[in-house]
Design a protein around this motif. Structure first.
Motif, PDB file in Angstrom:
ATOM      1  N   ARG A  89       0.839  -1.197   0.000  1.00  0.00           N
ATOM      2  CA  ARG A  89       0.000   0.000   0.000  1.00  0.00           C
ATOM      3  C   ARG A  89       0.872   1.245   0.000  1.00  0.00           C
ATOM      4  NH1 ARG A  89       0.373   2.128   4.920  1.00  0.00           N
ATOM      5  NH2 ARG A  89       0.988   0.794   6.635  1.00  0.00           N
ATOM      6  N   ASP A  90       0.259   2.356  -0.380  1.00  0.00           N
ATOM      7  CA  ASP A  90       0.946   3.642  -0.325  1.00  0.00           C
ATOM      8  C   ASP A  90       0.882   4.178   1.099  1.00  0.00           C
ATOM      9  OD1 ASP A  90       1.453   3.632  -3.032  1.00  0.00           O
ATOM     10  OD2 ASP A  90      -0.261   4.887  -3.548  1.00  0.00           O
ATOM     11  N   LEU A  91       1.995   4.707   1.565  1.00  0.00           N
ATOM     12  CA  LEU A  91       1.995   5.405   2.832  1.00  0.00           C
ATOM     13  C   LEU A  91       1.216   6.709   2.667  1.00  0.00           C
ATOM     14  CD1 LEU A  91       5.729   4.889   3.808  1.00  0.00           C
ATOM     15  CD2 LEU A  91       3.752   3.835   4.918  1.00  0.00           C
ATOM     16  N   ASP A  92       0.539   7.128   3.711  1.00  0.00           N
ATOM     17  CA  ASP A  92      -0.218   8.360   3.681  1.00  0.00           C
ATOM     18  C   ASP A  92       0.725   9.545   3.489  1.00  0.00           C
ATOM     19  OD1 ASP A  92      -3.063   9.466   4.374  1.00  0.00           O
ATOM     20  OD2 ASP A  92      -1.633  10.727   5.476  1.00  0.00           O
ATOM     21  N   ALA A  93       0.206  10.603   2.905  1.00  0.00           N
ATOM     22  CA  ALA A  93       1.015  11.805   2.668  1.00  0.00           C
ATOM     23  C   ALA A  93       1.544  12.407   3.967  1.00  0.00           C
ATOM     24  CB  ALA A  93       0.192  12.841   1.903  1.00  0.00           C
TER      25      ALA A  93
END
Length: 120
Positions: A109-113
């Motif tokens: 998953r992408d890490l949150d901004a």
């Protein structure tokens, strides 16, 4: 980055070569995502009890290993899918099926901004 977490059933601990898995996983992450080797960090978290379906957890007939990899945004879905498949292949290699049914899964998953880190 990457932030890697491996949750696994305690019953799998003797059958799971975690050190070799981590080394192989870090190599795969670097190769597939172009991450820097020194950026790869893996945390292993054993679970004290695994419950599967309606079976008695005391039987310890099932083990779960779930790998979550958090990456900085920007990798495409194809790259994430390649990495997920590589993780599953590595689990097949590094977890022996000694006396339990292994349920292995992985997620990239992408890490949150808002992700930030520091080192000292």
């Amino acid at each position: 980055m990457p932030q890697i977490t491996v949750d696994y059933s305690g019953v799998a601990a003797p059958a799971f070569d975690r050190a070799a898995f981590a080394r192989a996983l870090h190599s795969a992450v670097v190769e597939i995502t172009a991450a820097k080797p020194e950026a790869c960090k893996t945390q292993f978290r054993p679970g004290a009890l695994t419950a599967f379906g309606h079976e008695d957890p005391a039987n310890q007939d099932h083990a779960i290993v779930h790998v979550t990899i958090g990456l900085l945004a920007g990798r495409g879905e194809e790259t994430k899918a390649r990495l997920t498949e590589a993780v599953l292949d590595l689990l097949r290699e590094h977890v022996r099926g000694d006396g339990f049914v292994l349920h292995a899964s992985a997620e990239v998953r992408d890490l949150d901004a808002s992700y930030r880190k520091f080192e000292r």
